[in-house]
Design a protein around this motif. Structure first.
Motif, PDB file in Angstrom:
ATOM      1  N   LEU A  69       0.843  -1.191   0.000  1.00 55.07           N
ATOM      2  CA  LEU A  69       0.000   0.000   0.000  1.00 55.07           C
ATOM      3  C   LEU A  69       0.882   1.245   0.000  1.00 55.07           C
ATOM      4  CD1 LEU A  69      -2.552  -1.178   2.701  1.00 55.07           C
ATOM      5  CD2 LEU A  69      -2.994  -0.917   0.250  1.00 55.07           C
ATOM      6  N   PRO A  70       0.346   2.380  -0.466  1.00 59.46           N
ATOM      7  CA  PRO A  70       1.136   3.610  -0.410  1.00 59.46           C
ATOM      8  C   PRO A  70       1.431   3.991   1.041  1.00 59.46           C
ATOM      9  CG  PRO A  70      -1.025   4.003  -1.421  1.00 59.46           C
ATOM     10  CD  PRO A  70      -0.957   2.570  -1.063  1.00 59.46           C
ATOM     11  N   PRO A  71       2.554   4.660   1.285  1.00 60.95           N
ATOM     12  CA  PRO A  71       2.913   5.010   2.666  1.00 60.95           C
ATOM     13  C   PRO A  71       1.993   6.080   3.257  1.00 60.95           C
ATOM     14  CG  PRO A  71       4.461   5.990   1.132  1.00 60.95           C
ATOM     15  CD  PRO A  71       3.555   5.111   0.321  1.00 60.95           C
ATOM     16  N   ILE A  72       1.951   6.099   4.578  1.00 59.67           N
ATOM     17  CA  ILE A  72       1.266   7.151   5.325  1.00 59.67           C
ATOM     18  C   ILE A  72       2.349   8.095   5.829  1.00 59.67           C
ATOM     19  CG2 ILE A  72      -0.033   7.672   7.419  1.00 59.67           C
ATOM     20  CD1 ILE A  72      -1.479   5.019   7.065  1.00 59.67           C
ATOM     21  N   THR A  73       2.136   9.401   5.676  1.00 57.61           N
ATOM     22  CA  THR A  73       3.116  10.387   6.107  1.00 57.61           C
ATOM     23  C   THR A  73       2.582  11.149   7.310  1.00 57.61           C
ATOM     24  OG1 THR A  73       3.840  10.655   3.818  1.00 57.61           O
ATOM     25  CG2 THR A  73       4.488  12.368   5.371  1.00 57.61           C
ATOM     26  N   LEU A  74       3.345  11.133   8.405  1.00 56.02           N
ATOM     27  CA  LEU A  74       3.002  11.921   9.582  1.00 56.02           C
ATOM     28  C   LEU A  74       3.910  13.141   9.598  1.00 56.02           C
ATOM     29  CD1 LEU A  74       2.513   9.238  12.379  1.00 56.02           C
ATOM     30  CD2 LEU A  74       0.773  10.607  11.253  1.00 56.02           C
ATOM     31  N   SER A  75       3.324  14.281   9.234  1.00 60.45           N
ATOM     32  CA  SER A  75       4.058  15.536   9.164  1.00 60.45           C
ATOM     33  C   SER A  75       3.096  16.665   9.481  1.00 60.45           C
ATOM     34  CB  SER A  75       4.645  15.714   7.756  1.00 60.45           C
ATOM     35  OG  SER A  75       5.364  16.915   7.664  1.00 60.45           O
ATOM     36  N   ALA A  76       3.536  17.640  10.251  1.00 61.53           N
ATOM     37  CA  ALA A  76       2.674  18.753  10.662  1.00 61.53           C
ATOM     38  C   ALA A  76       2.054  19.443   9.455  1.00 61.53           C
ATOM     39  CB  ALA A  76       3.468  19.752  11.496  1.00 61.53           C
ATOM     40  N   GLY A  77       0.715  19.460   9.405  1.00 56.70           N
ATOM     41  CA  GLY A  77      -0.004  20.163   8.349  1.00 56.70           C
ATOM     42  C   GLY A  77      -0.038  19.487   7.000  1.00 56.70           C
TER      43      GLY A  77
ATOM     44  N   THR B  51      -6.619 -10.668   1.868  1.00 53.45           N
ATOM     45  CA  THR B  51      -5.371 -10.299   1.198  1.00 53.45           C
ATOM     46  C   THR B  51      -4.373  -9.768   2.229  1.00 53.45           C
ATOM     47  OG1 THR B  51      -6.545  -9.765  -0.835  1.00 53.45           O
ATOM     48  CG2 THR B  51      -4.351  -8.824  -0.588  1.00 53.45           C
ATOM     49  N   TYR B  52      -3.101 -10.101   2.022  1.00 52.97           N
ATOM     50  CA  TYR B  52      -2.019  -9.641   2.897  1.00 52.97           C
ATOM     51  C   TYR B  52      -1.503  -8.310   2.356  1.00 52.97           C
ATOM     52  CZ  TYR B  52       2.211  -9.705   5.746  1.00 52.97           C
ATOM     53  OH  TYR B  52       3.183  -9.402   6.663  1.00 52.97           O
ATOM     54  N   TYR B  53      -1.407  -7.320   3.231  1.00 53.22           N
ATOM     55  CA  TYR B  53      -0.948  -5.986   2.845  1.00 53.22           C
ATOM     56  C   TYR B  53       0.230  -5.555   3.708  1.00 53.22           C
ATOM     57  CZ  TYR B  53      -5.438  -5.568   0.447  1.00 53.22           C
ATOM     58  OH  TYR B  53      -6.507  -5.769  -0.382  1.00 53.22           O
ATOM     59  N   GLU B  54       1.065  -4.697   3.138  1.00 55.81           N
ATOM     60  CA  GLU B  54       2.142  -4.045   3.879  1.00 55.81           C
ATOM     61  C   GLU B  54       2.112  -2.559   3.550  1.00 55.81           C
ATOM     62  OE1 GLU B  54       5.912  -5.842   2.943  1.00 55.81           O
ATOM     63  OE2 GLU B  54       5.579  -7.477   4.357  1.00 55.81           O
ATOM     64  N   PHE B  55       2.361  -1.725   4.578  1.00 50.41           N
ATOM     65  CA  PHE B  55       2.483  -0.290   4.351  1.00 50.41           C
ATOM     66  C   PHE B  55       3.474   0.288   5.347  1.00 50.41           C
ATOM     67  CE2 PHE B  55      -0.728  -0.454   7.627  1.00 50.41           C
ATOM     68  CZ  PHE B  55      -0.565   0.699   8.385  1.00 50.41           C
ATOM     69  N   GLU B  56       4.016   1.445   4.988  1.00 49.93           N
ATOM     70  CA  GLU B  56       4.955   2.143   5.856  1.00 49.93           C
ATOM     71  C   GLU B  56       4.286   3.392   6.416  1.00 49.93           C
ATOM     72  OE1 GLU B  56       8.419   3.058   3.565  1.00 49.93           O
ATOM     73  OE2 GLU B  56       9.105   0.984   3.548  1.00 49.93           O
ATOM     74  N   ILE B  57       4.632   3.705   7.654  1.00 49.48           N
ATOM     75  CA  ILE B  57       4.261   4.983   8.250  1.00 49.48           C
ATOM     76  C   ILE B  57       5.565   5.742   8.416  1.00 49.48           C
ATOM     77  CG2 ILE B  57       3.192   6.174  10.192  1.00 49.48           C
ATOM     78  CD1 ILE B  57       1.682   3.571  10.797  1.00 49.48           C
TER      79      ILE B  57
ATOM     80  N   GLU C 160       6.963  -0.260   9.498  1.00 47.09           N
ATOM     81  CA  GLU C 160       6.232  -0.997   8.469  1.00 47.09           C
ATOM     82  C   GLU C 160       5.286  -1.953   9.172  1.00 47.09           C
ATOM     83  OE1 GLU C 160       7.651  -4.485   5.740  1.00 47.09           O
ATOM     84  OE2 GLU C 160       8.129  -2.583   4.750  1.00 47.09           O
ATOM     85  N   ILE C 161       4.043  -2.008   8.697  1.00 50.79           N
ATOM     86  CA  ILE C 161       3.046  -2.900   9.267  1.00 50.79           C
ATOM     87  C   ILE C 161       2.583  -3.863   8.187  1.00 50.79           C
ATOM     88  CG2 ILE C 161       0.758  -3.060  10.344  1.00 50.79           C
ATOM     89  CD1 ILE C 161       1.223  -0.313  11.544  1.00 50.79           C
ATOM     90  N   GLY C 162       2.608  -5.148   8.498  1.00 49.81           N
ATOM     91  CA  GLY C 162       2.096  -6.192   7.614  1.00 49.81           C
ATOM     92  C   GLY C 162       0.853  -6.798   8.246  1.00 49.81           C
ATOM     93  N   PHE C 163      -0.217  -6.936   7.461  1.00 50.43           N
ATOM     94  CA  PHE C 163      -1.479  -7.424   8.022  1.00 50.43           C
ATOM     95  C   PHE C 163      -2.326  -8.112   6.961  1.00 50.43           C
ATOM     96  CE2 PHE C 163      -2.518  -3.305   6.262  1.00 50.43           C
ATOM     97  CZ  PHE C 163      -3.807  -3.444   5.764  1.00 50.43           C
ATOM     98  N   ILE C 164      -3.310  -8.866   7.436  1.00 51.03           N
ATOM     99  CA  ILE C 164      -4.319  -9.455   6.565  1.00 51.03           C
ATOM    100  C   ILE C 164      -5.640  -8.770   6.880  1.00 51.03           C
ATOM    101  CG2 ILE C 164      -5.631 -11.542   5.980  1.00 51.03           C
ATOM    102  CD1 ILE C 164      -3.109 -13.143   6.618  1.00 51.03           C
ATOM    103  N   ALA C 165      -6.285  -8.225   5.846  1.00 44.22           N
ATOM    104  CA  ALA C 165      -7.604  -7.611   6.004  1.00 44.22           C
ATOM    105  C   ALA C 165      -8.618  -8.730   6.236  1.00 44.22           C
ATOM    106  CB  ALA C 165      -7.966  -6.811   4.754  1.00 44.22           C
ATOM    107  N   LEU C 166      -9.447  -8.585   7.273  1.00 37.90           N
ATOM    108  CA  LEU C 166     -10.390  -9.636   7.615  1.00 37.90           C
ATOM    109  C   LEU C 166     -11.851  -9.231   7.497  1.00 37.90           C
ATOM    110  CD1 LEU C 166      -8.645 -11.101  10.794  1.00 37.90           C
ATOM    111  CD2 LEU C 166      -8.621 -12.021   8.475  1.00 37.90           C
ATOM    112  N   LYS C 167     -12.263  -8.227   8.257  1.00 39.02           N
ATOM    113  CA  LYS C 167     -13.682  -7.905   8.422  1.00 39.02           C
ATOM    114  C   LYS C 167     -14.110  -6.787   7.471  1.00 39.02           C
ATOM    115  CE  LYS C 167     -16.911  -6.507  12.001  1.00 39.02           C
ATOM    116  NZ  LYS C 167     -17.022  -6.009  13.382  1.00 39.02           N
TER     117      LYS C 167
END
Length: 149
Positions: A43-51, A65-71, A119-126
């Motif tokens: 997945l595209p990364p999530i950016t934590l930055s002021a504003g 499906t198994y997904y990985e994304f970076e914060i 980086e978080i790896g997960f399987i979407a369930l619900k």
């Protein structure tokens, strides 16, 4: 004497032959099932930055499906990311922070006190509609909408 041995060989071999189905119409998961490489998407990364916006677009995920994304936190401000309903709708395989692998039973939020990356790896369930957001924020750019189908 040979009949029991032949029956044993047949019993051990036939299930293996059934796994080698040549039907190309069925999606194959591979030997690792849900965790196989053919079932993984980045997945595209999530950016934590002021504003700054968290992400460019909402996520549409498929259950199973198994997904990985970076914060990525740039350290411009102490920022957290919350989404307890989303984190309860997925199974987290691992969280990797500076080479350290964490395998939690659950998660409510994450926080960056300084610049860093995880980086978080997960399987979407619900299936359902969820979000990740910066707590206390009201702007749409500080919220990532997520749909699991």
């Amino acid at each position: 004497m040979f009949k029991p041995a032949l029956a044993l060989v047949a019993a051990l071999t036939l299930p293996t032959l059934a796994l080698a189905d040549d039907d190309d119409d069925k999606p194959g998961m591979g030997l690792a099932g849900l965790l196989s490489a053919s079932n993984k998407q980045d997945l595209p990364p999530i950016t934590l930055s002021a504003g700054m916006p968290l992400a460019e677009a909402p996520w549409r995920l498929k259950s199973g499906t198994y997904y990985e994304f970076e914060i990525q936190g740039d350290g411009s401000q102490e920022l957290a990311l919350v989404g307890p309903e989303f984190f309860r709708a997925i199974w987290i395989d691992e969280i990797v922070v500076e080479g350290l692998e964490i395998r939690p039973l659950g998660l409510d939020s994450v926080e960056f006190d300084e610049a860093g990356e995880m980086e978080i790896g997960f399987i979407a369930l619900k299936p359902g509609s969820y979000y990740l957001k910066v707590p206390g924020s009201t702007g749409e750019t500080q919220r990532l909408e997520i749909v699991i189908e």
